[in-house]
Scaffold this active site. Structure first.
Site, short mmCIF file in Angstrom:
data_model
loop_
_atom_site.label_atom_id
_atom_site.label_comp_id
_atom_site.label_asym_id
_atom_site.label_seq_id
_atom_site.Cartn_x
_atom_site.Cartn_y
_atom_site.Cartn_z
N GLU A 1 -8.66 -32.83 -15.62
CA GLU A 1 -8.52 -31.72 -14.71
C GLU A 1 -7.26 -30.92 -15.02
O GLU A 1 -7.28 -30.01 -15.84
CB GLU A 1 -8.50 -32.21 -13.25
CG GLU A 1 -8.58 -31.08 -12.26
CD GLU A 1 -7.66 -31.32 -11.07
OE1 GLU A 1 -7.93 -30.75 -10.02
OE2 GLU A 1 -6.68 -32.05 -11.22
N THR B 1 -8.86 -41.87 -11.95
CA THR B 1 -8.35 -40.51 -11.88
C THR B 1 -8.10 -39.90 -13.25
O THR B 1 -7.60 -40.56 -14.16
CB THR B 1 -7.05 -40.45 -11.08
OG1 THR B 1 -6.18 -41.48 -11.57
CG2 THR B 1 -7.30 -40.69 -9.62
N CYS B 2 -8.44 -38.63 -13.36
CA CYS B 2 -8.27 -37.90 -14.62
C CYS B 2 -7.33 -36.73 -14.43
O CYS B 2 -7.57 -35.63 -14.92
CB CYS B 2 -9.62 -37.41 -15.13
SG CYS B 2 -10.83 -38.73 -15.34
N ILE B 3 -6.28 -36.94 -13.65
CA ILE B 3 -5.30 -35.88 -13.40
C ILE B 3 -4.40 -35.71 -14.62
O ILE B 3 -4.62 -36.33 -15.65
CB ILE B 3 -4.45 -36.20 -12.16
CG1 ILE B 3 -3.77 -37.56 -12.32
CG2 ILE B 3 -5.28 -36.17 -10.90
CD1 ILE B 3 -2.80 -37.89 -11.23
#
Length: 622
Positions: free
Chosen positions: A275, A417-419
């Site tokens: 993201e 999470t793909c932050i």
């Protein structure tokens, strides 16, 4: 924005600036004054300039305005009258209150035993010119005149409760057994022979078939000499571990040393599953090795490159499918690790959680992503960092979940999470969580628990969860708390709210987050006076290098030192208006002087241990 009377007392030493237009002759009240918290922003924007003789809030309250003024006017002595009289009046009021309190303390307090026998009431007479009488029932049932105290004790014997334990208590132990792997190869079956791990060649087909949204998986074995090769964005780095005995957080866990799982991937159109930034590119330029959440330099990377259906990279099922498919492969390796010979163990490590007698009780709060889409985490799987048996914190409502420090260190969180890569806490980060390790081993601290709390998307849900967190922490009767969060931006709203809800309970709290230049806090409150910035990039940004701005051992030591100072009542200086690495270095100097120990700083992106080829590139960039 006007302030309240309570805020006026709190900020009595701040500059008095009008928040709105008001007329000459009016008495100055809190509602006439601007919130001191936003005054620095007004100065930065050029809307306000404060003269040297500007009065303080505590000086102007109750005084009168000489002339009519507009909003954002600094109040100076020439604009205000009655300052001297106001102070004299306050002193007289204080003296009068002291006399009343003294007189009240000298009144005779009559014990219940001396009240009139045979009466059904205790009669309290308050003179003070008001002649108030209160009739309070002593006994609703039973005969009048009986010894109520004795009768109650007879029916309800007093159980003495120790306020604290006299000796340290071991409440849990966890043992890790490490199996060294020097080589990973493909073979007919998944097994461990000596220091070689064999992975079944056709296992990929089963992994693909396990998830409808997965269209392809490329399984690759990346050795250190191939760190310079291209990779799609790194979604997660995972330890390979399995329970030999007991549940998560107890017993014995077997761990592979020398190899980790790395999850990468895109959708069918080649869009990265990420993201706010992604880490695709040459591995050794996009990974900061030797951090808690990253591979150690020299690790063999068992890398899955997962392709999911087009457009599913920003929806919850897409990233989840990539992780679950990868875990099919990992689970087969776990089973092989469980069968490995004890003779292959190269090291054992024991983690002990103690309740320390007469020490300050502390809780760690870890805010984890829970906004949906790719912002998700699995909690409490059957195996360390697995997926089977786990629940997503989004599905659990993001409410506070209390776990033990040992459960954290045993892989109770599988990070989805793909932050931004630089501030993302991977699954391996939790498995080696430095704040938990430092706090659990600190002889001055009694670490009670770790509270996991999600970060919902909607603000009303954020504040709902925060209120529950405040209640949870208050019920623990702790002396202090540390609140951490990964990433930045939207989740800073709940991060600030968590600190406020805990602080409102009178509990000293320290916050830890990436901020720097790019992640500046957009919200704040009076309880956010002790903060540790996790930024380590030279520019203060999300630089898309995995684990660059994550919590490290040095950060944990700084946070603990700050919490101890806050618990002891020491005053903490205000933070600078703008990010500066000098603050961190000054704090480290103070800690080293106080403890007499030298803190080893983790390397930044220009001092990585890497191949000579890559090292020359970094030196050239400098």
């Amino acid at each position: 924005m006007a302030i309240t009377a309570e805020e006026a007392r709190e900020h009595k030493d701040e500059f008095a600036i009008t928040c709105c237009r008001f007329e000459a002759g009016e008495e100055i009240k809190p509602s006439n004054l601007e919130d001191p918290n936003i005054v620095p922003d007004l100065e930065d924007s050029g809307l306000l300039e404060i003269p040297e003789n500007c009065l303080k809030i505590g000086e102007v309250l109750g005084a009168k305005l000489k002339v009519t003024v507009d909003a954002l006017t600094p109040l100076t002595p020439d604009l205000v009258e009655g300052l001297k009289e106001v102070f004299e009046e306050k002193e007289e009021e204080t003296c009068e209150e002291e006399v009343v309190e003294k007189k009240a303390s000298e009144e005779k307090i009559v014990p219940i035993e001396e009240t009139r026998k045979g009466s059904e009431y205790v009669r309290i007479h308050i003179g003070e010119g008001r002649d108030i009488n209160l009739d309070i029932p002593v006994c609703i049932s039973g005969e009048a005149g009986t010894d109520i105290k004795s009768e109650y004790i007879a029916k309800n014997p007093v159980v003495e409760i120790e306020e604290d334990y006299d000796e340290d208590k071991i409440v849990g132990t966890l043992t890790r057994k490490y199996f060294k792997i020097d080589e990973v190869k493909f073979g007919d079956e998944t097994k461990i022979q000596g220091k070689t791990l064999y992975i079944r060649e056709n296992i990929v087909k089963e992994a693909i078939d396990s998830q409808d949204l997965v269209t392809n998986i490329e399984l690759d074995i990346i050795t250190p000499d191939r760190y310079g090769e291209y990779s799609n964005t790194i979604m997660d780095v995972q330890p390979i571990a399995v329970k030999e005995e007991g549940k998560l957080g107890e017993g014995i866990t077997r761990v592979i040393d020398g190899a980790v799982i790395m999850v990468t991937g895109t959708d069918e159109k080649g869009v990265q599953i990420g993201e706010f930034g992604s880490s695709e590119g040459e591995i050794d330029r996009n990974v900061l090795f030797n951090r808690p959440g990253s591979p150690d330099y020299g690790d063999i990377l068992i890398k899955t490159n997962v392709t999911i259906k087009e457009g599913k990279n920003m929806e919850r099922p897409g990233p989840m499918a990539a992780h679950r498919a990868t875990d099919v492969i990992t689970q087969e390796i776990r089973e092989a690790l469980k069968e490995a010979s004890e003779e292959l163990i190269v090291n054992e490590e024991e983690f002990v959680q103690k309740h320390r007698a007469k020490r300050k009780k502390v809780v760690i709060v870890k805010e984890i992503m829970g906004q949906g889409a790719m912002h998700d985490n699995f909690i409490m799987p059957d195996e360390p960092v697995g997926t089977l048996g786990a629940k997503a914190n989004v599905d659990l409502g993001n409410v506070p979940i209390v776990v033990t420090p040992l459960q954290i260190l045993d892989g109770c969180i599988h990070a989805l999470t793909c932050i931004g890569p630089a501030s993302k806490e991977t699954s391996r980060h939790y498995f080696r969580e430095p704040l938990v390790l430092e706090t659990m081993n600190d002889e001055d601290i009694d670490l009670l628990a770790v509270v996991l709390v999600g970060s919902p998307q909607a603000n009303n849900e954020k504040f709902y969860v925060s209120r529950l967190l405040g209640t949870t922490v208050e019920a623990m009767n702790v002396d202090g708390a540390i609140v951490t969060t990964e990433g930045f931006g939207n989740n800073h709203i709940d991060f600030a709210s968590h600190i406020e809800e805990i602080g409102k309970k009178g509990i000293p709290v320290v916050g830890m987050t990436f901020s720097g230049v790019q992640g500046e806090l957009v919200v704040g409150n009076k309880y956010m006076d002790a903060m540790v910035d996790l930024n380590k990039s030279r520019q203060g940004i999300e630089n898309e290098i995995l684990s660059n701005n994550c919590l490290t051992e040095e950060d944990a030591k700084r946070a603990l030192a700050m919490l101890k100072a806050k618990i002891s009542g020491e005053k903490i200086k205000k933070a600078n208006r703008k990010w500066s690495s000098d603050v961190k270095m000054n704090n480290i100097d103070l800690i080293e002087k106080a403890t007499g120990e030298k803190m080893e700083l983790v390397p930044n992106e220009t001092t990585l241990k890497m191949s000579e080829k890559r090292k020359k590139i970094y030196e050239k960039d400098d």
